[in-house]
Design an enzyme around this catalytic site. Structure first.
Site, short mmCIF file in Angstrom:
data_model
loop_
_atom_site.label_atom_id
_atom_site.label_comp_id
_atom_site.label_asym_id
_atom_site.label_seq_id
_atom_site.Cartn_x
_atom_site.Cartn_y
_atom_site.Cartn_z
N SER A 93 0.96 -1.10 0.03
CA SER A 93 -0.22 -0.27 0.01
C SER A 93 1.32 1.30 -0.39
CB SER A 93 -0.81 -0.06 1.21
OG SER A 93 -1.79 0.90 1.17
N ASP A 123 -9.62 -4.96 -3.89
CA ASP A 123 -9.67 -3.75 -3.84
C ASP A 123 -10.32 -2.49 -3.51
OD1 ASP A 123 -7.66 -2.08 -2.06
OD2 ASP A 123 -5.66 -2.77 -2.25
N HIS A 155 -7.66 -5.13 0.14
CA HIS A 155 -6.52 -4.94 0.36
C HIS A 155 -5.79 -6.13 1.26
CE1 HIS A 155 -3.62 -1.60 -0.02
NE2 HIS A 155 -3.96 -1.60 1.74
#
Length: 227
Positions: free
Chosen positions: A113, A169, A201
């Protein structure tokens, strides 16, 4: 900016010949990603692993850390963020390489991320490119107003890159994955990629497996499980 440190794993063999740096996402800390090192140690027995805590406390998650603040209200904050955090992280990478007496070419960056944003930004710009960049659920951040052409001067020394993303996601939308890989391609920077079906995610087993194989390949190691 505060100093950077975090959990470490010594190489399984006892002698470090590679360094893998694991960069966590927004609101987490290094403890969130050091488990990747545990999973990869058998296939990377000479790799030392470190998962630094980002230097700043996260404004949205009091117990977590952030490489840079994100409000998602200003598209320019991504570029401001990666350029703000890069010098401190760059210095940490050099310190860790010196700790193990390793050259910069024996470094690999793995990010999740926001950590993937940092891995891609910094890994494409270090004077000696790392052996590999693996970006999970992240984004290639471009300078404000720049297109792929702004990355083309970096193509000559670009390291091997693997992008992995979940197609469900809901934090970093899959459109950002497609943007990243297509922008790298337009800048003539090759990258491999994997899209995990049904994944939100996070990192699933297949993404973990592919990341480990990619690191082994990039370090010039034999395919795990083969003599």
């Amino acid at each position: 900016m505060a100093s950077i440190d975090g959990p470490r794993l010594a190489p399984q063999s006892g002698v470090a010949r590679q360094l893998v740096v694991l960069l966590h996402g927004l609101g987490a800390d290094g403890n969130d990603l050091i488990e990747l090192g545990e999973q990869w140690r058998s296939s990377l027995p000479d790799a030392a692993f470190v998962a630094p805590h980002a230097p700043d406390p996260c404004s949205n998650v009091p117990m977590g850390r952030e490489w840079f603040p994100l409000t998602l209200t200003d598209p320019r904050e991504f570029w401001r963020g990666v350029t703000y955090a890069a010098p401190g992280l760059d210095a940490f990478l050099d310190q860790e390489l010196a700790r193990h007496a390793l050259p910069p070419s024996k470094l690999a960056l793995v990010g999740f991320s926001q950590g993937a944003m940092m891995a891609l930004h910094l890994g494409l710009r270090r004077p000696t490119p790392p052996a590999a960049i693996v970006g999970y659920s992240g984004l290639l951040v471009l300078e404000d107003g720049e297109g792929p052409g702004g990355l083309m001067p970096l193509a000559r020394n670009a390291p091997p890159i693997l992008l992995i993303h979940g197609d469900q996601d809901d934090v970093v939308p899959v459109e950002m994955f497609f943007f990243s890989k297509e922008t790298l391609g337009a800048a003539e920077i090759p990258c491999q990629w994997h899209l995990s079906a049904g994944l939100a995610h996070g990192i699933d087993g297949e993404g973990l497996r592919q990341g480990g194989l990619f690191l082994a390949q990039s370090f010039g190691l034999p395919y795990p499980g083969r003599a």
